[in-house]
Write a protein that holds these residues in place. Sequence first.
Motif, PDB file in Angstrom:
ATOM      1  N   UNK A 396      11.218 -34.697   1.742  1.00  0.00           N
ATOM      2  CA  UNK A 396      10.276 -34.634   0.625  1.00  0.00           C
ATOM      3  C   UNK A 396      11.050 -34.934  -0.657  1.00  0.00           C
ATOM      4  N   UNK A 397      10.594 -35.932  -1.405  1.00  0.00           N
ATOM      5  CA  UNK A 397      11.351 -36.389  -2.563  1.00  0.00           C
ATOM      6  C   UNK A 397      10.403 -37.025  -3.580  1.00  0.00           C
ATOM      7  N   UNK A 398      10.946 -37.916  -4.401  1.00  0.00           N
ATOM      8  CA  UNK A 398      10.143 -38.608  -5.408  1.00  0.00           C
ATOM      9  C   UNK A 398      10.440 -40.105  -5.360  1.00  0.00           C
ATOM     10  N   UNK A 399       9.444 -40.896  -5.734  1.00  0.00           N
ATOM     11  CA  UNK A 399       9.629 -42.347  -5.756  1.00  0.00           C
ATOM     12  C   UNK A 399      10.694 -42.767  -6.753  1.00  0.00           C
ATOM     13  N   UNK A 400      10.863 -41.985  -7.838  1.00  0.00           N
ATOM     14  CA  UNK A 400      11.850 -42.369  -8.847  1.00  0.00           C
ATOM     15  C   UNK A 400      13.258 -41.881  -8.491  1.00  0.00           C
ATOM     16  N   UNK A 401      13.413 -41.252  -7.326  1.00  0.00           N
ATOM     17  CA  UNK A 401      14.727 -40.775  -6.900  1.00  0.00           C
ATOM     18  C   UNK A 401      15.234 -41.480  -5.645  1.00  0.00           C
ATOM     19  N   UNK A 402      14.324 -41.847  -4.770  1.00  0.00           N
ATOM     20  CA  UNK A 402      14.715 -42.454  -3.503  1.00  0.00           C
ATOM     21  C   UNK A 402      13.894 -43.704  -3.243  1.00  0.00           C
ATOM     22  N   UNK A 403      14.444 -44.596  -2.439  1.00  0.00           N
ATOM     23  CA  UNK A 403      13.709 -45.775  -2.022  1.00  0.00           C
ATOM     24  C   UNK A 403      13.955 -46.018  -0.538  1.00  0.00           C
ATOM     25  N   UNK A 404      12.976 -46.657   0.101  1.00  0.00           N
ATOM     26  CA  UNK A 404      13.038 -46.873   1.541  1.00  0.00           C
ATOM     27  C   UNK A 404      13.623 -48.242   1.862  1.00  0.00           C
ATOM     28  N   UNK A 405      13.712 -48.536   3.142  1.00  0.00           N
ATOM     29  CA  UNK A 405      14.393 -49.734   3.641  1.00  0.00           C
ATOM     30  C   UNK A 405      13.882 -51.017   2.988  1.00  0.00           C
ATOM     31  N   UNK A 406      12.560 -51.181   2.903  1.00  0.00           N
ATOM     32  CA  UNK A 406      12.013 -52.460   2.450  1.00  0.00           C
ATOM     33  C   UNK A 406      11.872 -52.575   0.935  1.00  0.00           C
ATOM     34  N   UNK A 407      11.938 -51.466   0.218  1.00  0.00           N
ATOM     35  CA  UNK A 407      11.709 -51.524  -1.223  1.00  0.00           C
ATOM     36  C   UNK A 407      12.709 -52.416  -1.949  1.00  0.00           C
ATOM     37  N   UNK A 408      14.017 -52.290  -1.727  1.00  0.00           N
ATOM     38  CA  UNK A 408      14.947 -53.196  -2.424  1.00  0.00           C
ATOM     39  C   UNK A 408      14.927 -54.611  -1.869  1.00  0.00           C
ATOM     40  N   UNK A 409      14.143 -54.833  -0.828  1.00  0.00           N
ATOM     41  CA  UNK A 409      14.067 -56.168  -0.220  1.00  0.00           C
ATOM     42  C   UNK A 409      12.811 -56.919  -0.648  1.00  0.00           C
TER      43      UNK A 409
END
Length: 527
Positions: A396-409
Motif C-alpha cells: 500500500x503506497x502512493x502514486x507519487x512515491x512508487x511506480x510500477x513496471x510499465x509506468x517508466x516505459x
Amino acid sequence: MARQRSVRFIALAALAGAVAAASVLAVAELVALIVARGAGPLEAVGAFVIDIVPQPVKEFAIATFGEYDKIVLLASVALGAVVAAAAAGILQLWRAPAGVVVLAVGAAAGTAAALTRAGSTPLWALPSVLGGIAGCVLLALLIRRLRRWRDAARGRTSPAGPDEASESPQAAPSRRAFLTMTLVSAAAAIVVGAGSRALSAVTNSIDAIREALRIPAPRSRVQIPADAEFDVPGLSPLITPNEDFYRVDTALTVPSIDPATWRLTIDGMVDQPVDIGFDQLMEMGLDEYAITLTCVSNEVGGGLVGNAVWTGVPVRELLKLAAPSADADMVLSRSVDGYTASTPLDALVDPERDAILAVTMNGEPLPLEHGFPVRMVVPGLYGYVSATKWLTQLTVTRFDRDEAYWTPRGYSARAPIKMSSRLDTPRAGTPVDAGEVMLAGVAWAQTVGIERVEVSIDNGPWEAAELSAPINDDTWVQWRMPWQAESGTHYIGVRAVNRDGDLQIEERAPIAPDGSSGWQRVLLTVR
C-alpha cells in the motif's frame, strides 16, 4: 585449392565456436538445475532483453507473434549466441585468445543478467560462470587441434596435389583429434542440455500438484442467463476456454509455485502488516465472479480480450485486515518474478467492484501460465495495472512515491478500460456469399455495461443490433444483426453505447499510453 582449404578451416572454426557455446548452455542448464532454476544464461538474457527493449518493439512483438512472442525471443537470443560463438571460433583461430575472450564476455553478460533478475541470489551466478569456464576451455582445446590440422595440411601434401582428400598421413591424426573432440563435445552438450531440461520438467511437480489440488466449493456461483449466448458460427463464445485465453506477460518462463509454500504479504502504508498462506486464503471463503479481462496492447478489433468465470476472495477483505493509511492511494502488486502493477486503492476497496484474488479459472485451478496459484483480477482496469499473476506481495503506497513496471516505459499509471466493440464474423479476408449474412461480435464497457451496439453498412445509417442478455456489467455481451448482402465490397462499421449513454470513442488512438480507441471498420467481400 588453398583458398578452398582456408574457407573450410574458417567454417570448422565457426563450428567449434558453436559447439563451445552449446557446452556453455548445457553446463549452465545442469548447474541451474542443481542450484538455481531459472538462472540459466538463455533465460536470464532473454528476461533482460524484455526489460530493456523499447516500447514500440514490445508492441510489434505482441501484435506480430501474440502468445508466441517469448518463443521467438528465446530463439532470437539463441541464434544471436550461435552467431557470436561462431565468430569467437574464427577469432580464436586467427588471433588467440581473442575468441576465448569473446566467449568469456558472453558468459559474463549471462551472469550479470541472472544477478539482476528479481529474487536472485549470489548462487544465480554459478550457471553462467561454470558454463563459461567449460566453454572457454573447450574452445581453446578445439581450436588448438584445428590449428594443428591446418598447419599439417598446409606444410605437407601428397604427390597427388594440394587437395584436402590427399592430405599426407601427418595431417590425419590432427584431423581425427579435432573431429572426434568436436563430435563428442557436441553430443555431450546435447545430451546434458536436453537431459537437464527433461529432468527439470520431471522433478518440477507443480503440474501434478495443480492437478491434485482441491479448491473448496464457492459459497456463491455465477448465474448465466439462458439467452446470454448466441449460436452464431464464428462468434466468440460467451466464456473463453482456458486454452484459448490470451496470455501477455513479462515472464520468459512460467514460474513454478507450490501452494503449500505460497505466501502473500501486505505491507507499506498499513496499520497492521499481513502475511497469509494459501490455506488461510481458502478459509476466508470463495465466491464466483464473471469478469472480462483486456490487455492494454489490444488493438481496435483485436483478440487480446477474454471472458472467464473466476473463483476468489475480494481484495478489499484482505486490505481491511491491513487497515491502509488514509493518505494512501495506490497498491503496488508484485509477482514472484518481480513484475509490478500499480492499482488505484479505491478500485480495490470499492464494495461495488469485484476486485479479487483468483484461485480458479473456469472451474479449475488457475493454469500455470495464467498465474497459478493466485493472481489478481480487477474489472474495469487494463491488465498491466491490475491483473498481476503469480502474486506474492501487495504494498500500500502512493502514486507519487512508487511506480510500477510499465509506468517508466511509456504507459499511464492509471488505466481504466475503454469501451469497445468488435466484429467477429464474417472475418475480413474471408469472402461470403450474397444473401442473408449474420453479422456478429462482442462489446464491453466494464463496471457500466453495454446499452446497445450499432452497425453501419458502407457508411450508411447506424442500426441497432440485437444484444445477448448480459451476465453482469463486468463482462462482454454478444451482438448480432442479419444483413442482406449484395455482391461487391462493403465496409462494416461497429460502435457501442454504454448504460450511461456514452458513445464509444471514434477517434483512433494507439495502445500507449492508456489503451487504443476507435470504431472498428472492416472491409468484406461478397460473392
